[in-house]
Design a protein around this motif. Structure first.
Motif, PDB file in Angstrom:
ATOM      1  N   GLN A   1      75.795 -13.129  -7.455  1.00  0.00           N
ATOM      2  CA  GLN A   1      74.446 -13.488  -7.905  1.00  0.00           C
ATOM      3  C   GLN A   1      74.286 -14.992  -8.094  1.00  0.00           C
ATOM      4  O   GLN A   1      73.167 -15.510  -8.006  1.00  0.00           O
ATOM      5  CB  GLN A   1      74.114 -12.750  -9.201  1.00  0.00           C
ATOM      6  N   THR A   2      75.387 -15.697  -8.349  1.00  0.00           N
ATOM      7  CA  THR A   2      75.291 -17.156  -8.453  1.00  0.00           C
ATOM      8  C   THR A   2      75.281 -17.817  -7.080  1.00  0.00           C
ATOM      9  O   THR A   2      74.787 -18.939  -6.938  1.00  0.00           O
ATOM     10  CB  THR A   2      76.465 -17.748  -9.264  1.00  0.00           C
ATOM     11  N   GLN A   3      75.797 -17.144  -6.069  1.00  0.00           N
ATOM     12  CA  GLN A   3      75.958 -17.740  -4.744  1.00  0.00           C
ATOM     13  C   GLN A   3      74.850 -17.350  -3.766  1.00  0.00           C
ATOM     14  O   GLN A   3      74.608 -18.061  -2.788  1.00  0.00           O
ATOM     15  CB  GLN A   3      77.308 -17.345  -4.153  1.00  0.00           C
TER      16      GLN A   3
ATOM     17  N   SER B   1      71.338 -20.157  -2.643  1.00  0.00           N
ATOM     18  CA  SER B   1      70.866 -19.774  -3.977  1.00  0.00           C
ATOM     19  C   SER B   1      70.332 -20.966  -4.752  1.00  0.00           C
ATOM     20  O   SER B   1      70.756 -22.111  -4.535  1.00  0.00           O
ATOM     21  CB  SER B   1      71.979 -19.090  -4.789  1.00  0.00           C
ATOM     22  N   LYS B   2      69.411 -20.697  -5.640  1.00  0.00           N
ATOM     23  CA  LYS B   2      68.843 -21.734  -6.500  1.00  0.00           C
ATOM     24  C   LYS B   2      69.904 -22.304  -7.428  1.00  0.00           C
ATOM     25  O   LYS B   2      69.880 -23.488  -7.782  1.00  0.00           O
ATOM     26  CB  LYS B   2      67.698 -21.138  -7.321  1.00  0.00           C
ATOM     27  N   TYR B   3      70.857 -21.480  -7.804  1.00  0.00           N
ATOM     28  CA  TYR B   3      71.912 -21.872  -8.732  1.00  0.00           C
ATOM     29  C   TYR B   3      72.710 -23.075  -8.225  1.00  0.00           C
ATOM     30  O   TYR B   3      73.172 -23.905  -9.013  1.00  0.00           O
ATOM     31  CB  TYR B   3      72.843 -20.665  -8.944  1.00  0.00           C
TER      32      TYR B   3
ATOM     33  N   ASP C   1      70.775 -15.756  -3.614  1.00  0.00           N
ATOM     34  CA  ASP C   1      69.565 -15.211  -4.232  1.00  0.00           C
ATOM     35  C   ASP C   1      69.171 -13.883  -3.605  1.00  0.00           C
ATOM     36  O   ASP C   1      68.644 -13.002  -4.271  1.00  0.00           O
ATOM     37  CB  ASP C   1      68.398 -16.200  -4.088  1.00  0.00           C
TER      38      ASP C   1
ATOM     39  N   ASP D   1      85.628 -18.908 -13.513  1.00  0.00           N
ATOM     40  CA  ASP D   1      84.465 -18.435 -12.761  1.00  0.00           C
ATOM     41  C   ASP D   1      84.776 -17.685 -11.475  1.00  0.00           C
ATOM     42  O   ASP D   1      83.858 -17.201 -10.810  1.00  0.00           O
ATOM     43  CB  ASP D   1      83.556 -19.623 -12.410  1.00  0.00           C
TER      44      ASP D   1
END
Length: 361
Positions: free
Chosen positions: A335-337, A133-135, A339, A305
């Motif tokens: 969704q954070t881990q 992911s981008k995060y 994409d 988190d």
């Protein structure tokens, strides 16, 4: 130690003078194949595209023939650290791709917690780092000491497993047969991680199995999957011992995740894959203060988190299971881990590699 890696690099560099075989793909792997699943998915995807040749280079064995194949490969994939890479100068027609074996970002690692000079040399000789992911891009750039231009958000090949058609009933029956179970009770999988502080590695000093079973055994089976380094800290009979099932020897961890109904863990990134299945996770952090003070720390805020409740005692653990586990944070966490949650990571990676290869060829 560096001397050994330098000598290996000099030996390897002799073979880079040979011409590249455009159909040859090498995988760098341990002899125990502990992180092989990513590589197998990539291999299968290449096989579906054409007539490629494959070479497994076992990094703890010196094979001149395999080393030559590694040096003349068009594509090279690795899944874990390989320190000689710091001193290996691949032909500029070769492409080196680090897949990494774990999804997302949970515990800090690599350059986030230790001297980064060696990692920087390794990353200088790596063409691409694949992440989920981008995060988490900044975390991986720090951990690998790699330029962000080399980081590509394409997914985790092994995660494709969860999007295939599996006969869960058959998998559960295989589990029952292996451990001589007649029950179809729900499985609670307990997968604690290893601590550097030995005091906290005997999990049964903190989890009261008798209390756990007294409250929950009518509906649940407790299955324990230990980190290999933990085993010496407790004594156990492999199989059913009346309190729990030790399934540390169960070969396919992903099958275990599929058939388990609840995961209990603490600081293990196994929870990221389990959360992908949209099933409840509990964090049994009986030593949290010590872990946060003395271990490597986290990329996220542990108390805020995580995608499930944190408990600190057997009583809290039992009550949380009986009362129902809060899963409201699962979707936002995933969704954070990741994409993309679609089972097409291997396809995206091979598409990218082949297209980049055409551009660079």
């Amino acid at each position: 130690m560096y001397l050994k890696h330098k000598v290996f690099g000099k030996l390897f560099n002799i073979f880079t003078k040979f011409p590249i075989n455009n159909n040859l793909i090498s995988f760098i792997i341990d002899s125990n194949e502990s992180f092989s699943s990513n590589l197998e998915y990539i291999k299968n995807e290449f096989e579906s595209r054409g007539d490629f040749e494959f070479n497994y280079y076992y990094k703890d064995k010196l094979s001149i023939n395999s080393l030559k194949k590694l040096a003349t490969s068009r594509y090279v994939f690795l899944n874990d650290n390989f320190f000689p890479l710091a001193f290996m100068k691949f032909n500029n027609k070769s492409t080196v791709i680090q897949l990494w074996h774990a999804p997302g970002a949970f515990k800090k690692f690599g350059g986030s917690v230790e001297n980064a000079s060696m990692l920087k040399l390794i990353s200088d000789n790596t063409d691409y780092l694949i992440i989920t992911s981008k995060y988490i891009e900044d975390y991986y750039a720090e951990a690998f000491q790699i330029d962000k231009s080399k980081i590509k958000v394409l997914g985790l090949p092994r995660a494709d497993y969860y999007f295939k058609n599996h006969n869960i009933e058959n998998l559960r029956q295989n589990f029952n047969n292996k451990y001589n179970l007649e029950s179809d009770k729900k499985i609670i999988l307990y997968a604690p991680t290893f601590r550097e502080n030995e005091e906290y590695n005997n999990v049964f000093n903190y989890l009261n199995a008798d209390e756990f079973n007294k409250s929950l055994s009518d509906d649940y089976i407790l299955a324990l999957r230990l980190h290999p380094k933990i085993k010496k800290f407790y004594s156990s009979q492999i199989g059913v011992n009346g309190d729990y099932i030790d399934c540390s020897d169960y070969q396919n961890e992903q099958e275990l995740l599929l058939i388990s109904d609840i995961l209990i863990t603490d600081y293990s990134s196994i929870m990221i894959e389990f959360a992908l299945l949209n099933k409840p996770v509990i964090f049994f952090a009986y030593d949290l203060d010590n872990y946060m003070d003395n271990e490597r720390g986290f990329y996220l805020d542990y108390k805020k988190d995580l995608p499930g409740p944190i408990v600190y005692s057997t009583e809290e653990l039992v009550n949380t299971i009986k009362d129902g586990i809060d899963t409201s944070k699962l979707n936002s966490f995933i969704q954070t881990q990741f994409d993309d949650v679609d089972g097409n990571s291997s396809k995206r990676i091979v598409d990218f590699v082949l297209n980049e290869g055409e551009k660079n060829g």
